[in-house]
Design a protein around this motif. Sequence first.
Motif, mmCIF file in Angstrom:
data_model
loop_
_atom_site.group_PDB
_atom_site.id
_atom_site.type_symbol
_atom_site.label_atom_id
_atom_site.label_comp_id
_atom_site.label_asym_id
_atom_site.label_seq_id
_atom_site.Cartn_x
_atom_site.Cartn_y
_atom_site.Cartn_z
ATOM 1 N N ASP A 31 25.950 -4.435 -3.476
ATOM 2 C CA ASP A 31 27.152 -3.613 -3.421
ATOM 3 C C ASP A 31 26.867 -2.289 -2.723
ATOM 4 N N GLU A 32 27.901 -1.445 -2.631
ATOM 5 C CA GLU A 32 27.746 -0.177 -1.925
ATOM 6 C C GLU A 32 26.708 0.728 -2.586
ATOM 7 N N SER A 33 26.613 0.660 -3.912
ATOM 8 C CA SER A 33 25.648 1.514 -4.615
ATOM 9 C C SER A 33 24.219 1.158 -4.227
ATOM 10 N N LEU A 34 23.940 -0.151 -4.159
ATOM 11 C CA LEU A 34 22.599 -0.575 -3.778
ATOM 12 C C LEU A 34 22.302 -0.218 -2.324
ATOM 13 N N LYS A 35 23.287 -0.431 -1.457
ATOM 14 C CA LYS A 35 23.085 -0.082 -0.047
ATOM 15 C C LYS A 35 22.809 1.407 0.099
ATOM 16 N N LEU A 36 23.566 2.214 -0.632
ATOM 17 C CA LEU A 36 23.366 3.659 -0.578
ATOM 18 C C LEU A 36 21.977 4.026 -1.074
ATOM 19 N N ALA A 37 21.575 3.461 -2.216
ATOM 20 C CA ALA A 37 20.259 3.771 -2.777
ATOM 21 C C ALA A 37 19.149 3.366 -1.815
ATOM 22 N N THR A 38 19.316 2.214 -1.171
ATOM 23 C CA THR A 38 18.299 1.704 -0.249
ATOM 24 C C THR A 38 18.173 2.580 0.989
ATOM 25 N N VAL A 39 19.311 2.859 1.614
ATOM 26 C CA VAL A 39 19.273 3.661 2.840
ATOM 27 C C VAL A 39 18.801 5.074 2.537
ATOM 28 N N ARG A 40 19.271 5.649 1.426
ATOM 29 C CA ARG A 40 18.858 6.997 1.062
ATOM 30 C C ARG A 40 17.347 7.054 0.804
ATOM 31 N N TYR A 41 16.818 6.039 0.116
ATOM 32 C CA TYR A 41 15.383 6.005 -0.220
ATOM 33 C C TYR A 41 14.537 5.886 1.045
ATOM 34 N N LEU A 42 14.926 4.974 1.930
ATOM 35 C CA LEU A 42 14.103 4.719 3.115
ATOM 36 C C LEU A 42 14.333 5.742 4.225
ATOM 37 N N SER A 43 15.484 6.393 4.235
ATOM 38 C CA SER A 43 15.754 7.361 5.301
ATOM 39 C C SER A 43 14.834 8.570 5.225
ATOM 40 N N SER A 44 14.331 8.864 4.032
ATOM 41 C CA SER A 44 13.410 9.994 3.880
ATOM 42 C C SER A 44 11.976 9.613 4.245
ATOM 43 N N ARG A 45 11.759 8.334 4.550
ATOM 44 C CA ARG A 45 10.418 7.852 4.840
ATOM 45 C C ARG A 45 10.269 7.229 6.223
ATOM 46 N N SER A 48 0.787 -1.230 0.000
ATOM 47 C CA SER A 48 0.000 0.000 0.000
ATOM 48 C C SER A 48 0.822 1.284 0.000
ATOM 49 N N ASP A 49 2.109 1.197 0.309
ATOM 50 C CA ASP A 49 2.926 2.423 0.346
ATOM 51 C C ASP A 49 4.311 2.153 -0.251
ATOM 52 N N ASP A 50 5.067 3.229 -0.422
ATOM 53 C CA ASP A 50 6.395 3.113 -1.048
ATOM 54 C C ASP A 50 7.348 2.255 -0.223
ATOM 55 N N ILE A 51 7.223 2.312 1.093
ATOM 56 C CA ILE A 51 8.099 1.513 1.940
ATOM 57 C C ILE A 51 7.866 0.030 1.693
ATOM 58 N N SER A 52 6.598 -0.374 1.683
ATOM 59 C CA SER A 52 6.259 -1.785 1.442
ATOM 60 C C SER A 52 6.724 -2.225 0.060
ATOM 61 N N LYS A 53 6.558 -1.368 -0.907
ATOM 62 C CA LYS A 53 6.980 -1.699 -2.280
ATOM 63 C C LYS A 53 8.496 -1.920 -2.335
ATOM 64 N N ALA A 54 9.252 -1.008 -1.690
ATOM 65 C CA ALA A 54 10.702 -1.136 -1.702
ATOM 66 C C ALA A 54 11.160 -2.395 -0.976
ATOM 67 N N VAL A 55 10.541 -2.687 0.149
ATOM 68 C CA VAL A 55 10.911 -3.879 0.925
ATOM 69 C C VAL A 55 10.644 -5.144 0.118
ATOM 70 N N LEU A 56 9.480 -5.226 -0.507
ATOM 71 C CA LEU A 56 9.141 -6.404 -1.313
ATOM 72 C C LEU A 56 10.070 -6.526 -2.520
ATOM 73 N N HIS A 57 10.390 -5.390 -3.131
ATOM 74 C CA HIS A 57 11.329 -5.396 -4.261
ATOM 75 C C HIS A 57 12.682 -5.967 -3.838
ATOM 76 N N LEU A 58 13.190 -5.524 -2.705
ATOM 77 C CA LEU A 58 14.494 -5.974 -2.229
ATOM 78 C C LEU A 58 14.460 -7.445 -1.803
ATOM 79 N N GLU A 59 13.371 -7.847 -1.170
ATOM 80 C CA GLU A 59 13.254 -9.244 -0.747
ATOM 81 C C GLU A 59 13.179 -10.173 -1.954
#
Length: 317
Positions: free
Chosen positions: A99-113, A80-91
């Motif tokens: 790699d570091e790029s993915l970790k950065l993208a993930t933390v940056r995306y979720l840190s704003s939410r 129902s929300d962007d957080i759930s979508k991102a979590v399911l995508h990553l799982e």
Amino acid sequence: MSNPSICSVSPVEIDCSGSWLLHPESPAENLILSFKKHGQLIPVLAVQESGKTLLIAGRARVSAASKLGMDVLVRYIDASDDISKAVLHLEENSARSTDESLKLATVRYLSSRLNASELVKTVAPLLSIKPKSRDMKFWIDWMELEPEYDEFLRLGHIPLAAVSVLSKLDEVDRAALCRFFEKLSWSRSNAVNFLTWLYETSRRENKTVSELISAPEFESAGESESPKDAVGRFCKAAKELRYPKLSELEKMHNKIVSEICAGTKWRVEPVGSFETGEVMIQTRFKNREMMKKAMADLESIAKFNGWEDLFELGRDK
């Protein structure tokens, strides 16, 4: 409730532009041969919102099907929300490398939410990071840095651990330091030492880091200077600022040793940064002839008068 049924959908009807699609897209060509032989074996994941099909995972499969003129097998799920979508995508992509790029993208995306505690709880298991580890703290602290540093990290020019010092500096000093990481790739130890020496010197001398790095020793690398040599020069300059007495002792030590060991393969190094007054002498050889030559050289250099000056360096510190 999620719809467990699998539907057949035209690729053009699937929106693959979601900001939660954090993994880079895999080449569709890797799947085309399999699609031709077996069809689509695994459905993509998607959600339905406002009459649209929003992709959660499976961009390469959608792309491959589109190139072959095939419909896409889609399994609809609840998110129902962007957080759930991102979590399911990553799982769903958990088998892929992180790699570091993915970790950065993930933390940056979720840190704003998410707030800090929620971020740690959510991100750590997704990226296989221990929640209370130093790396997790580094990632949280990294979120306070400017966008330029994100790019340096993606390029591999600066290590994550550098944030342990960068986070202590103000924006002006961090901006001034950017030029050192634009074109040069730094190892963890070099980057942390370089930044630490500058930070500690700035506090001792009550100067900004920006003022310290305006010295000629910190001028940008020239075309004739290799990246490795440039990093070495910057580290040496920062260390000399932080430990001026030690740097002077090293220069004196090197001068004496160059005279003592001239024409031989013996090396003489101080023990304990001149604190003990002791030195270590060593060489290498791979056959008996080289060993004989080394022993003859050792007997010769043992007679050199400069040894007493070398031993005195530690006592005079």
